[in-house]
Design an enzyme around this catalytic site. Sequence first.
Site, PDB file in Angstrom:
ATOM      1  N   HIS A 222     -11.223  14.634   0.575  1.00  0.00           N
ATOM      2  CA  HIS A 222      -9.890  15.117   0.886  1.00  0.00           C
ATOM      3  C   HIS A 222      -9.234  15.852  -0.232  1.00  0.00           C
ATOM      4  O   HIS A 222      -9.768  16.072  -1.502  1.00  0.00           O
ATOM      5  CB  HIS A 222      -8.792  13.892   1.314  1.00  0.00           C
TER       6      HIS A 222
ATOM      7  N   HIS B  17      -7.314  19.834  -5.890  1.00  0.00           N
ATOM      8  CA  HIS B  17      -8.876  19.815  -5.889  1.00  0.00           C
ATOM      9  C   HIS B  17      -9.255  18.884  -4.996  1.00  0.00           C
ATOM     10  O   HIS B  17      -8.600  18.153  -4.231  1.00  0.00           O
ATOM     11  CB  HIS B  17      -9.032  19.458  -7.383  1.00  0.00           C
TER      12      HIS B  17
HETATM   13  P1  2AM Z   1      -5.853  11.189  -4.681  1.00  0.00           P
HETATM   14  O1  2AM Z   1      -5.742  12.987  -4.688  1.00  0.00           O
HETATM   15  O2  2AM Z   1      -6.185  10.747  -3.323  1.00  0.00           O
HETATM   16  O3  2AM Z   1      -4.799  10.640  -5.283  1.00  0.00           O
HETATM   17  C1  2AM Z   1      -7.046  12.400 -10.079  1.00  0.00           C
HETATM   18  O4  2AM Z   1      -6.353  11.505 -10.408  1.00  0.00           O
HETATM   19  C2  2AM Z   1      -7.965  11.961  -8.681  1.00  0.00           C
HETATM   20  O5  2AM Z   1      -8.764  10.924  -8.642  1.00  0.00           O
HETATM   21  C3  2AM Z   1      -6.758  12.160  -7.607  1.00  0.00           C
HETATM   22  O6  2AM Z   1      -7.175  13.045  -6.624  1.00  0.00           O
HETATM   23  C4  2AM Z   1      -6.793  10.894  -7.052  1.00  0.00           C
HETATM   24  O7  2AM Z   1      -7.176  10.940  -5.550  1.00  0.00           O
HETATM   25  C5  2AM Z   1      -8.162  10.263  -7.772  1.00  0.00           C
HETATM   26  N1  2AM Z   1      -7.771   9.010  -7.988  1.00  0.00           N
HETATM   27  C6  2AM Z   1      -6.897   8.577  -8.700  1.00  0.00           C
HETATM   28  N2  2AM Z   1      -6.824   7.197  -9.105  1.00  0.00           N
HETATM   29  C7  2AM Z   1      -7.900   6.743  -8.210  1.00  0.00           C
HETATM   30  C8  2AM Z   1      -8.233   5.442  -8.214  1.00  0.00           C
HETATM   31  N3  2AM Z   1      -7.769   4.310  -8.716  1.00  0.00           N
HETATM   32  N4  2AM Z   1      -9.415   5.158  -7.381  1.00  0.00           N
HETATM   33  C9  2AM Z   1      -9.843   6.354  -6.730  1.00  0.00           C
HETATM   34  N5  2AM Z   1      -9.499   7.523  -6.952  1.00  0.00           N
HETATM   35  C10 2AM Z   1      -8.495   7.658  -7.532  1.00  0.00           C
END
Ligand code: 2AM
Length: 183
Positions: A121, A37
């Site tokens: 991304h 996603h």
């Molecule tokens: P990532 O793909 O770059 O890891 C669900 O967890 C989504 O939220 C993931 O796509 C993740 O990004 C993002 N995510 C998880 N923890 C986060 C945080 N503390 N701050 C910002 N984005 C976060």
Amino acid sequence: MIRLFVGLELPAKLRERLAGLGAGIEGVRWVDEENLHLTLRFIGEVDEAQAEDIVEALDRVQVPPFRIVLDGLGTFGAGVRLRAVWVAVQPSPPLEALHRKIERAVVRAGLPAEGRRFVPHVTLARLGSVAAREKLGPFIAYNAGFRSRPIRVSSFTLFQSFLTGEGADYVAVERFDLALEEA
Ligand code: 2AM
């Protein structure tokens, strides 16, 4: 408490293609095909009442539908600090506008503002072991030219994230349709 984030779902064919890129490379925590996603806003743990306020605020977000193109690979961290490998998105003012409106909505619903810059991304892999880092260099070089067809964005989604021993599972809680512009 429930763990939430706002994102874009991706077409099944594209997810299949993305998941195929890493086939055969072990020691890396690849994101499962069904979980691929694009995150628009990470929310984190909230209670039921807060979740309802968020849904109400998101319901008022409107931008016309638009298209995005996934193009190239990027990483969070580099060298020995490599943490994640992702597919980048071609610069998209409509995506930025959607992100801004969602950010405003969740702040209106009572959440603290996001301090970090929005880097759209699609995460493909998180580093599993240190040894895997060596395999990711060639993977990134090989797939640097990755490009998707234009993807139509006509809705965004509130996801619930379930943390499991092996990573996370994401379930769509609510979909928000983007309005078509009046002719
Ligand atoms: P990532 O793909 O770059 O890891 C669900 O967890 C989504 O939220 C993931 O796509 C993740 O990004 C993002 N995510 C998880 N923890 C986060 C945080 N503390 N701050 C910002 N984005 C976060």
